[in-house]
Motif scaffolding. Structure first.
Motif, short mmCIF file in Angstrom:
data_model
loop_
_atom_site.label_atom_id
_atom_site.label_comp_id
_atom_site.label_asym_id
_atom_site.label_seq_id
_atom_site.Cartn_x
_atom_site.Cartn_y
_atom_site.Cartn_z
N UNK A 274 0.83 -1.20 0.00
CA UNK A 274 0.00 0.00 0.00
C UNK A 274 0.87 1.26 0.00
N UNK A 275 1.94 1.24 0.79
CA UNK A 275 2.85 2.38 0.84
C UNK A 275 3.50 2.59 -0.52
N UNK A 276 3.92 1.50 -1.17
CA UNK A 276 4.55 1.58 -2.49
C UNK A 276 3.61 2.29 -3.48
N UNK A 292 2.33 10.05 7.88
CA UNK A 292 1.85 8.74 7.44
C UNK A 292 1.09 8.10 8.60
N UNK A 293 -0.02 7.47 8.28
CA UNK A 293 -0.75 6.70 9.31
C UNK A 293 -1.16 5.35 8.73
N UNK A 294 -1.31 4.37 9.61
CA UNK A 294 -1.74 3.03 9.19
C UNK A 294 -2.89 2.58 10.08
N UNK A 317 9.99 16.60 4.86
CA UNK A 317 8.99 15.93 4.02
C UNK A 317 9.67 14.96 3.05
N UNK A 318 8.98 13.87 2.75
CA UNK A 318 9.59 12.83 1.93
C UNK A 318 8.60 12.21 0.97
N UNK A 324 9.25 5.50 3.89
CA UNK A 324 7.84 5.38 4.31
C UNK A 324 7.50 3.96 4.73
N UNK A 325 8.04 2.96 4.02
CA UNK A 325 7.80 1.57 4.41
C UNK A 325 8.40 1.30 5.79
#
Length: 426
Positions: A274-276, A292-294, A317-318, A324-325
């Protein structure tokens, strides 16, 4: 100043039409396209609609009806649908550059500069071009406002005598009223089922009733959008063509799993995938994210339902998928509970800034060389995946489990996006 002229181009039963492109034997046969995990009907041919099977119908509840009428079903093939959509938009862009892509199967056009007065004839001609060159049937609605164009296309789709195009531009009030009378209130653009119930309680049963409402009363019931819709149904444009892409506020990727799982590796693989996908969309939008949230959940229809999640914030920021993974995996470590059967998960990116908004600092916390190296790496990965297929280069974490992957047992080939699936002619 010229009066606005909007055309709404709406692909007829789009997902079904895409499937029929490479399966001409399915013409005039009942066809349905199912959602992820082959759960619900997300597209129905006219033949299926005539059987009374509603949009979103759970396939298992209608299994007997599907078998009785020999309904042909497909798993959703979004790669195919997206490619066909881009082809249609490309053709429309040759007609006029003033185009707003409203959804995968709908686009608004500005025809105010078009050198014609017979808009219906023009619409039928372009409709035939799309049918000849791409193979997908579409309908045209033409009017001085977007809402009225949407109403016109609804009539064009359902009235065979209109031959796929209806223009209400310059039409008399009597003619417009005749068509609006036949459009149920829930089919008016921006209404839907929830607001339809509210309007029906006021005696507003169709588009004509809505057009005749006092603007102040419409605003009282439905806020300023209600007043604007009344004006639009009476031919006054309140919603201009939006040619510029809106700046995204968030990017989400969520999915119900193919089968429930209690393995952490499956959750890791799902969240990494999902992150990808979300990070790729972030880069394609020219953005970076600060947040980022999961979340992970069990099945809400079973006893002991639970939902867990977490949030991460990035000072710099990225848009780096790897970074992110890693953040998502750390969040999962904090919320995973052994022994639960997980049913769904998701990732949300937010708090965006433009990609060129990388600020250095006097303390050296931002490593510019490292950031530039990451950009080159990501650009190479994106180029390879766009050229050879979106899963050509993946992160190892994505391969740790497969239970989360959707069940798509009846998915058609990727005729236009995979070399191995290109049809052969003998």
């Amino acid at each position: 100043m010229k009066r606005p002229v909007f055309a709404l181009v709406d692909c007829d039963n789009f997902f079904v039409s895409c499937e029929r492109l490479f399966r001409p034997d399915l013409e005039d046969r009942p066809v349905a396209v199912l959602s992820n995990n082959d759960g619900c009907a997300v597209a129905r041919s006219s033949e299926v609609k005539a059987l009374g099977i509603p949009m979103g119908a759970p396939a298992f509840k209608y299994r007997d009806l599907f078998e009785k009428h020999k309904i042909v079903t497909f798993s959703a093939n979004f790669e195919l649908y997206g490619d066909i959509s881009r082809r249609i938009i490309g053709l429309l862009a040759t007609v006029t550059p003033k185009i707003e892509i409203y959804s995968v199967d709908e686009s608004f056009l500005d025809l105010s500069e078009l050198p014609t007065k017979d808009y219906e004839q023009w619409g039928r001609r372009v409709r035939q071009n799309i049918l000849d060159w791409i193979g997908v049937p579409v309908s045209f609605g033409i009017a001085p406002s977007k809402t009225l164009a949407k109403a016109a296309v609804e009539r064009a789709k359902k009235a065979p005598n209109l031959e796929g195009a209806l223009s209400l531009q310059g039409a008399s009030l009597q003619t417009i009223g005749k068509h609006l009378l036949r459009i149920p209130i829930e089919d008016v653009w921006g209404v839907g089922r929830r607001l339809a119930a509210k309007l029906k309680a006021e005696g507003v049963m169709n588009a004509l009733d809505y057009a005749r409402m006092r603007p102040a009363h419409a605003q009282q019931l439905l806020s300023i959008r209600g007043r604007q819709t009344v004006a639009e149904l009476n031919g006054t444009s309140c919603f201009p063509l939006e040619r510029e892409k809106r700046v995204r506020q968030s990017i989400a990727r969520t999915r119900t799993f193919g089968r429930d799982t209690n393995k952490k590796e499956d959750l890791q693989a799902a969240l990494a995938s999902f992150v990808h996908a979300a990070a790729f969309r972030l880069r394609m939008s020219g953005l970076r994210t600060h947040g980022l949230s999961i979340f992970i959940t069990t099945n809400q229809h079973k006893p002991g339902y639970g939902r867990w999640g977490g949030e991460a914030h990035f000072e710099t920021p990225t848009a780096d998928t790897g970074q992110l993974i890693n953040a998502a995996m750390e969040l999962l470590d904090g919320c995973y509970r052994a022994g639960h059967a997980y049913h769904r998960a998701g990732v949300l990116l937010g708090d965006f800034v433009p990609e060129d908004h990388l600020q250095t600092d006097i303390l050296g916390a931002v490593d510019v060389k490292k950031e530039q190296s990451a950009e080159r790496r990501l650009r190479a990965v994106d180029t390879l995946n766009e050229r050879y297929g979106k899963h050509t280069v993946r992160y190892a974490t994505e391969l740790m489990g497969s239970a989360w992957e959707s069940r798509q047992t009846i998915k058609s080939p990727r005729y236009v996006s995979d070399w191995d699936d290109i049809p052969l002619v003998n």
